[in-house]
Motif scaffolding. Structure first.
Motif, PDB file in Angstrom:
ATOM      1  N   GLU A 197      22.318   0.843 134.134  1.00 30.50           N
ATOM      2  CA  GLU A 197      21.801  -0.253 133.322  1.00 30.50           C
ATOM      3  C   GLU A 197      22.339  -0.185 131.892  1.00 30.50           C
ATOM      4  OE1 GLU A 197      20.427  -2.847 134.426  1.00 30.50           O
ATOM      5  OE2 GLU A 197      20.171  -2.117 136.470  1.00 30.50           O
ATOM      6  N   GLY A 198      22.669   1.018 131.438  1.00 34.78           N
ATOM      7  CA  GLY A 198      23.313   1.142 130.129  1.00 34.78           C
ATOM      8  C   GLY A 198      24.678   0.478 130.115  1.00 34.78           C
ATOM      9  N   ALA A 199      25.394   0.595 131.236  1.00 38.26           N
ATOM     10  CA  ALA A 199      26.697  -0.080 131.345  1.00 38.26           C
ATOM     11  C   ALA A 199      26.519  -1.587 131.294  1.00 38.26           C
ATOM     12  CB  ALA A 199      27.389   0.335 132.647  1.00 38.26           C
ATOM     13  N   ARG A 200      25.474  -2.095 131.909  1.00 34.58           N
ATOM     14  CA  ARG A 200      25.205  -3.539 131.865  1.00 34.58           C
ATOM     15  C   ARG A 200      24.983  -3.996 130.413  1.00 34.58           C
ATOM     16  NH1 ARG A 200      23.412  -6.140 136.313  1.00 34.58           N
ATOM     17  NH2 ARG A 200      22.229  -4.333 137.068  1.00 34.58           N
ATOM     18  N   ALA A 201      24.235  -3.205 129.678  1.00 31.74           N
ATOM     19  CA  ALA A 201      23.978  -3.547 128.275  1.00 31.74           C
ATOM     20  C   ALA A 201      25.281  -3.534 127.459  1.00 31.74           C
ATOM     21  CB  ALA A 201      22.963  -2.572 127.676  1.00 31.74           C
ATOM     22  N   LYS A 202      26.186  -2.616 127.793  1.00 34.16           N
ATOM     23  CA  LYS A 202      27.476  -2.576 127.092  1.00 34.16           C
ATOM     24  C   LYS A 202      28.292  -3.830 127.390  1.00 34.16           C
ATOM     25  CE  LYS A 202      27.773   2.494 127.080  1.00 34.16           C
ATOM     26  NZ  LYS A 202      28.516   3.685 127.575  1.00 34.16           N
ATOM     27  N   VAL A 203      28.283  -4.280 128.642  1.00 34.55           N
ATOM     28  CA  VAL A 203      28.993  -5.512 128.993  1.00 34.55           C
ATOM     29  C   VAL A 203      28.392  -6.695 128.254  1.00 34.55           C
ATOM     30  CG1 VAL A 203      29.582  -7.109 130.847  1.00 34.55           C
ATOM     31  CG2 VAL A 203      29.685  -4.644 131.258  1.00 34.55           C
ATOM     32  N   GLN A 204      27.067  -6.762 128.229  1.00 31.60           N
ATOM     33  CA  GLN A 204      26.390  -7.849 127.534  1.00 31.60           C
ATOM     34  C   GLN A 204      26.840  -7.929 126.076  1.00 31.60           C
ATOM     35  OE1 GLN A 204      22.202  -7.222 126.897  1.00 31.60           O
ATOM     36  NE2 GLN A 204      22.017  -8.998 125.553  1.00 31.60           N
ATOM     37  N   ALA A 205      26.843  -6.798 125.401  1.00 32.47           N
ATOM     38  CA  ALA A 205      27.242  -6.783 123.997  1.00 32.47           C
ATOM     39  C   ALA A 205      28.722  -7.111 123.831  1.00 32.47           C
ATOM     40  CB  ALA A 205      26.933  -5.413 123.390  1.00 32.47           C
ATOM     41  N   PHE A 206      29.545  -6.655 124.781  1.00 33.50           N
ATOM     42  CA  PHE A 206      30.993  -6.840 124.676  1.00 33.50           C
ATOM     43  C   PHE A 206      31.384  -8.314 124.710  1.00 33.50           C
ATOM     44  CE2 PHE A 206      35.360  -6.580 126.485  1.00 33.50           C
ATOM     45  CZ  PHE A 206      35.938  -5.791 125.491  1.00 33.50           C
ATOM     46  N   ILE A 207      30.705  -9.102 125.572  1.00 32.39           N
ATOM     47  CA  ILE A 207      31.051 -10.521 125.666  1.00 32.39           C
ATOM     48  C   ILE A 207      30.028 -11.400 124.943  1.00 32.39           C
ATOM     49  CG2 ILE A 207      32.337 -10.219 127.814  1.00 32.39           C
ATOM     50  CD1 ILE A 207      29.914 -11.453 129.288  1.00 32.39           C
ATOM     51  N   LYS A 208      29.095 -10.755 124.243  1.00 30.34           N
ATOM     52  CA  LYS A 208      28.113 -11.455 123.406  1.00 30.34           C
ATOM     53  C   LYS A 208      27.174 -12.344 124.238  1.00 30.34           C
ATOM     54  CE  LYS A 208      30.212 -10.060 119.530  1.00 30.34           C
ATOM     55  NZ  LYS A 208      31.398  -9.387 120.109  1.00 30.34           N
ATOM     56  N   ALA A 209      26.810 -11.888 125.413  1.00 31.72           N
ATOM     57  CA  ALA A 209      25.844 -12.631 126.223  1.00 31.72           C
ATOM     58  C   ALA A 209      24.464 -12.548 125.576  1.00 31.72           C
ATOM     59  CB  ALA A 209      25.796 -12.081 127.642  1.00 31.72           C
ATOM     60  N   ASN A 210      23.634 -13.524 125.850  1.00 31.80           N
ATOM     61  CA  ASN A 210      22.313 -13.591 125.243  1.00 31.80           C
ATOM     62  C   ASN A 210      21.337 -12.593 125.852  1.00 31.80           C
ATOM     63  OD1 ASN A 210      20.295 -14.991 123.501  1.00 31.80           O
ATOM     64  ND2 ASN A 210      19.391 -15.543 125.474  1.00 31.80           N
ATOM     65  N   ASP A 211      21.574 -12.222 127.123  1.00 30.58           N
ATOM     66  CA  ASP A 211      20.574 -11.465 127.873  1.00 30.58           C
ATOM     67  C   ASP A 211      21.291 -10.567 128.880  1.00 30.58           C
ATOM     68  OD1 ASP A 211      18.469 -10.604 129.494  1.00 30.58           O
ATOM     69  OD2 ASP A 211      17.505 -12.573 129.570  1.00 30.58           O
ATOM     70  N   ALA A 212      20.866  -9.327 129.004  1.00 31.55           N
ATOM     71  CA  ALA A 212      21.467  -8.420 129.984  1.00 31.55           C
ATOM     72  C   ALA A 212      21.276  -8.933 131.409  1.00 31.55           C
ATOM     73  CB  ALA A 212      20.872  -7.015 129.846  1.00 31.55           C
ATOM     74  N   ALA A 213      20.253  -9.727 131.648  1.00 27.73           N
ATOM     75  CA  ALA A 213      20.012 -10.278 132.978  1.00 27.73           C
ATOM     76  C   ALA A 213      21.087 -11.287 133.375  1.00 27.73           C
ATOM     77  CB  ALA A 213      18.644 -10.941 133.037  1.00 27.73           C
ATOM     78  N   GLU A 214      21.894 -11.735 132.429  1.00 22.15           N
ATOM     79  CA  GLU A 214      22.983 -12.672 132.716  1.00 22.15           C
ATOM     80  C   GLU A 214      24.253 -11.958 133.175  1.00 22.15           C
ATOM     81  OE1 GLU A 214      21.935 -16.306 129.643  1.00 22.15           O
ATOM     82  OE2 GLU A 214      23.010 -14.567 128.845  1.00 22.15           O
ATOM     83  N   ILE A 215      24.208 -10.634 133.250  1.00 19.73           N
ATOM     84  CA  ILE A 215      25.366  -9.829 133.641  1.00 19.73           C
ATOM     85  C   ILE A 215      25.168  -9.330 135.068  1.00 19.73           C
ATOM     86  CG2 ILE A 215      26.781  -7.810 133.116  1.00 19.73           C
ATOM     87  CD1 ILE A 215      26.829 -10.062 130.970  1.00 19.73           C
ATOM     88  N   ILE A 216      25.989  -9.835 135.981  1.00 18.86           N
ATOM     89  CA  ILE A 216      25.925  -9.436 137.387  1.00 18.86           C
ATOM     90  C   ILE A 216      27.135  -8.558 137.683  1.00 18.86           C
ATOM     91  CG2 ILE A 216      25.745 -10.238 139.768  1.00 18.86           C
ATOM     92  CD1 ILE A 216      23.537 -11.312 137.878  1.00 18.86           C
ATOM     93  N   PHE A 217      26.911  -7.374 138.221  1.00 20.26           N
ATOM     94  CA  PHE A 217      28.035  -6.529 138.636  1.00 20.26           C
ATOM     95  C   PHE A 217      28.511  -6.959 140.026  1.00 20.26           C
ATOM     96  CE2 PHE A 217      26.339  -3.209 135.594  1.00 20.26           C
ATOM     97  CZ  PHE A 217      27.417  -3.316 134.715  1.00 20.26           C
TER      98      PHE A 217
END
Length: 410
Positions: free
Chosen positions: A68-88
């Motif tokens: 889940e930490g990796a998901r948060a890194k992706v969220q920040a990297f592409i400036k998404a509003n919410d970590a829930a918007e990141i699907i692996f």
């Protein structure tokens, strides 16, 4: 940034190929991995290997935190509003197929239009062909300029009130062209359509802010941005993802099951059936850490500088045909070309004998090859560990190849 110091972080780049130092110029296909990414994956398997979200034991909790930490890194990297918007996912292809199978199949009908570019990778073409065939929607194409660019004007001419989906690469894997995604997204939204962006070639090389671009979906792959193979990302606006049905069932995406039916977990887990790609996500997180240390603005600037030098040097080769715009500001760090009547596969083979790795073929873009009037092209693609000296080696090897095949002789 000194590319030679960066190069030292990549163990594979120290090797010798065919008795020559390796010059790796096939980064658009897959990038090499820094030691920190290799170590992150190894460390997970050596110390933390466990399934995620399920166990309450120590290893399970640690693995879940890393995943889940990796998901948060992706969220920040592409400036998404919410970590829930990141699907692996497994990669760009899988991500686009989720949107096509779940969103498009449910939304489109006869009379609707999907608009894409004739320059798309097959992964952003065939899913939409299938959607059109199964829903009765019409697949239409943007008109490109003679150098392969897509202008805002041509985009506006193609998008209308019948358009429901615009699917477009932010950067071409053949021409290197960078499309005006923000402006096209605005046109799509003004007509009631959504935009799906293939970011496989852009996210590794350019700063990407999904909120600033106001795009609805973004797909990209970890292996093209120094992460492991087999891991990718689908970003989607939360409201759209909430309304979509899963495309795979079982495992972690399930909330509650009876003999009569089941309910699904909330985002993002609704789209991550089975055991997820844990090590891949952790490795992608490490790759993002590495890219952030350098800075994406620096990565982009190096790519522009290197492709400008490559265009300058390659244009000195008699008989070369370079595809795409010649302005380095309008492309990412790759160049596709043909040299006279030398087949790209033959060119690539001789270059490999000189220790230089390029790509030759249709690059999973056969309609674009037809548009170019070529069955295939050679492609040299660069990343931040590549140098101007390696561009010089490429040019010298092409000249040697011309001599080998007697190009230009009477």
């Amino acid at each position: 940034m000194n590319p030679l110091s960066v190069k030292a972080d990549f163990p594979i780049l120290t090797q010798v190929v065919n008795e020559r130092p390796l010059v790796y110029l096939d980064n658009a296909a897959t990038s090499q991995k820094p030691q920190c990414v290799i170590d992150a994956v190894s460390h997970y398997y050596e110390t933390t290997n466990s399934n995620v979200h399920r166990g309450v034991h120590t290893l399970g909790s640690q693995a879940t935190d890393l995943y889940e930490g990796a998901r948060a890194k992706v969220q920040a990297f592409i400036k998404a509003n919410d970590a829930a918007e990141i699907i692996f996912t497994r990669g760009t292809t899988a991500s686009i197929n989720i949107v096509a199978s779940s969103y498009a199949m449910a939304q489109l009908q006869v009379g609707d239009e999907i608009v894409i570019s004739p320059a798309e990778h097959h992964s952003n073409l065939i899913p939409w062909q299938q959607v059109a065939q199964q829903t009765g929607a019409t697949l239409t194409y943007f008109e490109l300029e003679v150098d392969g660019r897509l202008t805002v004007e041509k985009a506006a001419a193609a998008i209308n009130k019948q358009t429901k989906i615009v699917a477009l690469a932010q950067a071409s894997n053949v021409l290197g062209t960078i499309n005006p995604i923000k402006e096209i997204a605005a046109i799509a939204h003004a007509n009631g359509a959504i935009i799906v962006v293939d970011g496989a070639q852009s996210v590794p090389h350019l700063p990407v802010d999904v909120q600033e671009l106001d795009i609805d979906f973004l797909a990209f792959s970890g292996h093209k941005m120094m992460g492991p193979t087999g891991i990718g990302v689908l970003y989607g606006k939360r409201a759209l993802l909430e309304a979509m049905d899963p495309v795979e069932y079982g495992g972690e995406m399930i909330d509650f099951v009876t003999l009569e039916g089941a309910t699904w977990k909330e985002l993002p887990w609704k789209f991550e059936a089975g055991t997820p790609i844990i090590a891949g996500a952790i490795g992608l997180g490490a790759a993002i850490d590495y890219l952030n240390t350098i800075g994406m603005a620096t990565v982009a600037a190096h790519g522009t500088e290197l492709v400008a030098y490559a265009l300058e040097r390659l244009r000195t080769i008699e008989g070369i045909d370079i595809h795409g715009p010649l302005d380095p500001q309008q492309r990412t760090a790759l160049v596709s070309f043909n040299v006279g009547d030398i087949h790209p596969h033959d060119l690539s083979t001789v270059l490999d004998e000189q220790g230089i790795a390029i790509r030759a073929g249709h690059h999973c873009a056969q309609p674009l090859m037809k548009w170019l009037g070529a069955s295939s092209t050679a492609r040299a693609s660069f990343y931040m560990y590549n140098t101007k000296a390696e561009v010089d080696a490429l040019v010298a090897a092409i000249e040697l190849t011309k001599e080998y095949f007697g190009y230009g002789e009477a």
